[in-house]
Design a protein around this motif. Structure first.
Motif, mmCIF file in Angstrom:
data_model
loop_
_atom_site.group_PDB
_atom_site.id
_atom_site.type_symbol
_atom_site.label_atom_id
_atom_site.label_comp_id
_atom_site.label_asym_id
_atom_site.label_seq_id
_atom_site.Cartn_x
_atom_site.Cartn_y
_atom_site.Cartn_z
ATOM 1 N N UNK A 192 16.440 -5.344 -37.904
ATOM 2 C CA UNK A 192 16.677 -6.738 -37.057
ATOM 3 C C UNK A 192 16.391 -6.199 -34.868
ATOM 4 N N UNK A 193 16.418 -5.005 -34.927
ATOM 5 C CA UNK A 193 16.027 -4.679 -33.393
ATOM 6 C C UNK A 193 14.408 -5.015 -33.668
ATOM 7 N N UNK A 194 13.570 -4.281 -34.842
ATOM 8 C CA UNK A 194 12.461 -4.330 -34.647
ATOM 9 C C UNK A 194 12.030 -5.197 -34.667
ATOM 10 N N UNK A 195 12.664 -6.650 -35.547
ATOM 11 C CA UNK A 195 12.086 -8.009 -35.437
ATOM 12 C C UNK A 195 12.280 -8.947 -34.071
ATOM 13 N N UNK A 196 13.085 -8.373 -33.496
ATOM 14 C CA UNK A 196 13.377 -8.574 -32.194
ATOM 15 C C UNK A 196 12.802 -7.894 -31.309
ATOM 16 N N UNK A 197 12.476 -7.050 -31.166
ATOM 17 C CA UNK A 197 11.379 -6.325 -30.139
ATOM 18 C C UNK A 197 10.071 -6.631 -30.363
ATOM 19 N N UNK A 198 9.708 -7.320 -31.386
ATOM 20 C CA UNK A 198 8.409 -8.254 -32.302
ATOM 21 C C UNK A 198 8.842 -9.216 -31.513
ATOM 22 N N UNK A 199 9.666 -10.141 -31.578
ATOM 23 C CA UNK A 199 9.714 -11.436 -31.288
ATOM 24 C C UNK A 199 9.397 -11.312 -29.880
ATOM 25 N N UNK A 200 9.899 -10.602 -28.705
ATOM 26 C CA UNK A 200 9.838 -10.422 -26.857
ATOM 27 C C UNK A 200 8.400 -10.004 -27.190
ATOM 28 N N UNK A 201 7.435 -9.371 -28.121
ATOM 29 C CA UNK A 201 5.958 -8.905 -27.597
ATOM 30 C C UNK A 201 5.511 -10.265 -28.161
ATOM 31 N N UNK B 117 22.311 -16.494 -45.150
ATOM 32 C CA UNK B 117 22.916 -15.558 -46.072
ATOM 33 C C UNK B 117 22.536 -15.577 -47.985
ATOM 34 N N UNK B 118 22.149 -16.212 -47.891
ATOM 35 C CA UNK B 118 21.082 -16.432 -49.012
ATOM 36 C C UNK B 118 20.044 -15.995 -49.657
ATOM 37 N N UNK B 119 19.457 -16.049 -48.836
ATOM 38 C CA UNK B 119 18.147 -15.172 -48.880
ATOM 39 C C UNK B 119 18.356 -13.886 -49.252
ATOM 40 N N UNK B 120 19.121 -13.218 -47.901
ATOM 41 C CA UNK B 120 19.344 -11.420 -48.470
ATOM 42 C C UNK B 120 20.711 -11.584 -49.852
ATOM 43 N N UNK B 121 20.996 -12.616 -50.346
ATOM 44 C CA UNK B 121 21.591 -12.116 -51.497
ATOM 45 C C UNK B 121 20.560 -12.247 -52.792
ATOM 46 N N UNK B 122 19.567 -13.448 -52.466
ATOM 47 C CA UNK B 122 18.651 -13.354 -53.476
ATOM 48 C C UNK B 122 17.843 -11.901 -53.525
ATOM 49 N N UNK B 123 16.944 -12.168 -52.727
ATOM 50 C CA UNK B 123 16.292 -10.911 -51.997
ATOM 51 C C UNK B 123 16.661 -9.693 -52.539
ATOM 52 N N UNK B 124 18.462 -9.053 -52.504
ATOM 53 C CA UNK B 124 19.297 -8.142 -52.883
ATOM 54 C C UNK B 124 19.189 -8.268 -54.612
ATOM 55 N N UNK B 125 19.348 -8.709 -54.690
ATOM 56 C CA UNK B 125 19.536 -8.581 -56.169
ATOM 57 C C UNK B 125 18.149 -8.531 -57.034
ATOM 58 N N UNK C 264 14.388 -7.831 -48.239
ATOM 59 C CA UNK C 264 15.540 -7.801 -47.796
ATOM 60 C C UNK C 264 14.797 -7.483 -46.187
ATOM 61 N N UNK C 265 14.816 -6.656 -45.979
ATOM 62 C CA UNK C 265 13.468 -5.902 -45.214
ATOM 63 C C UNK C 265 13.120 -7.063 -44.272
ATOM 64 N N UNK C 266 12.377 -7.768 -44.623
ATOM 65 C CA UNK C 266 11.331 -8.475 -43.708
ATOM 66 C C UNK C 266 12.216 -9.647 -43.882
ATOM 67 N N UNK C 267 13.744 -10.458 -44.754
ATOM 68 C CA UNK C 267 14.331 -11.162 -44.203
ATOM 69 C C UNK C 267 14.892 -10.871 -43.065
ATOM 70 N N UNK C 268 15.351 -9.303 -42.540
ATOM 71 C CA UNK C 268 16.021 -9.055 -41.446
ATOM 72 C C UNK C 268 14.967 -9.229 -40.149
ATOM 73 N N UNK C 269 13.754 -8.376 -40.509
ATOM 74 C CA UNK C 269 13.417 -8.820 -39.574
ATOM 75 C C UNK C 269 12.710 -10.107 -38.773
ATOM 76 N N UNK C 270 13.039 -11.304 -39.170
ATOM 77 C CA UNK C 270 12.587 -12.035 -39.572
ATOM 78 C C UNK C 270 13.978 -12.602 -38.708
ATOM 79 N N UNK C 271 14.873 -12.138 -39.034
ATOM 80 C CA UNK C 271 15.986 -12.126 -38.612
ATOM 81 C C UNK C 271 15.749 -12.371 -37.170
ATOM 82 N N UNK C 272 15.411 -10.982 -36.595
ATOM 83 C CA UNK C 272 15.441 -10.299 -35.496
ATOM 84 C C UNK C 272 14.468 -10.972 -34.062
ATOM 85 N N UNK C 273 13.787 -11.676 -35.243
ATOM 86 C CA UNK C 273 12.948 -12.641 -33.850
ATOM 87 C C UNK C 273 13.568 -13.508 -33.846
ATOM 88 N N UNK C 274 14.124 -14.263 -35.210
ATOM 89 C CA UNK C 274 14.294 -15.967 -34.707
ATOM 90 C C UNK C 274 15.857 -15.509 -33.479
#
Length: 202
Positions: free
Chosen positions: A151-160, A16-24, A31-41
């Motif tokens: 998030x889907x991209x991160x999830x697929x990348x994580x599974x890969x 949440x904190x990272x998305x707020x910081x990235x958003x402002x 933001x995009x990298x944070x969401x991708x990291x979220x999907x991987x986690x």
């Protein structure tokens, strides 16, 4: 500590904190990298999908609204502020304002998808007094689309990556078995030669 490690360590508050910081617009937290990291986690079972997606969605909406509120509160003065002029320069503002008056809905939707344009468009939405209801509806839709994609991209990348890791482990076992088989074969071969040699000598 990078975004991935920060989210893994502090879980949902960290996300949440990272998305707020990235958003402002704080550097190093796109933001995009944070969401991708979220999907991987999520793919690694470090965080759970439902609370992670909800946390991310709320973080996106709040960070976007902060940009909109800044434009609405300070108006055109924000363009002259040194801090905000890096995001939306006067020349850029006057150019976008003409387009925004006619195509505000389309521009706000595209802004959520285009890297580097979101902050400018949302500040401009506030300056031009786009209604709060309209802004929230458009942003809610755009954020949901971006969240789903990233998030889907991160999830697929994580599974890969996980499959690659499993494949490497499998190859290590396979190589180990091959080496063991070769050792056994050599032992059998030389034992056979040794036994035959002793028979001949007798």
């Amino acid at each position: 500590m990078d975004s991935y490690s920060f989210i893994a360590k502090f879980s949902y508050p960290g996300l949440f904190i990272l998305l707020i910081l990235g958003g402002i617009g704080v550097p190093f937290f796109p933001e995009d990298l944070i969401l991708i990291a979220c999907g991987m986690l999520i793919s690694f079972d470090i965080i759970q999908p439902v609370p992670a997606v909800i946390t991310s969605y709320v973080g996106l909406l709040i960070s976007d609204f902060l940009l909109y509120y800044s434009g609405r509160k300070f108006g055109r003065r924000i363009v002259l502020n040194k801090r905000f002029s890096k995001i939306l320069s006067p020349s850029r503002f006057y150019f976008l304002e003409q387009k925004f008056i006619r195509h505000s809905t389309l521009i706000m939707l595209l802004a959520r998808l285009l890297i580097g344009f979101r902050a400018q468009a949302f500040i401009l939405a506030g300056i031009t007094r786009v209604s709060v209801r309209k802004f929230l509806l458009i942003d809610a839709f755009g954020s949901a689309v971006v969240l789903s994609i990233m998030v889907s991209a991160g999830f697929i990348g994580g599974k890969f990556l996980e499959n690659i890791k499993k494949g490497m482990i499998f190859m290590e076992y396979l190589v180990g078995l091959v080496i063991l088989a070769l050792i056994v074969a050599l032992i059998v071969y030389y034992s056979y030669r040794f036994i035959n040699k002793n028979k001949i000598e007798k």
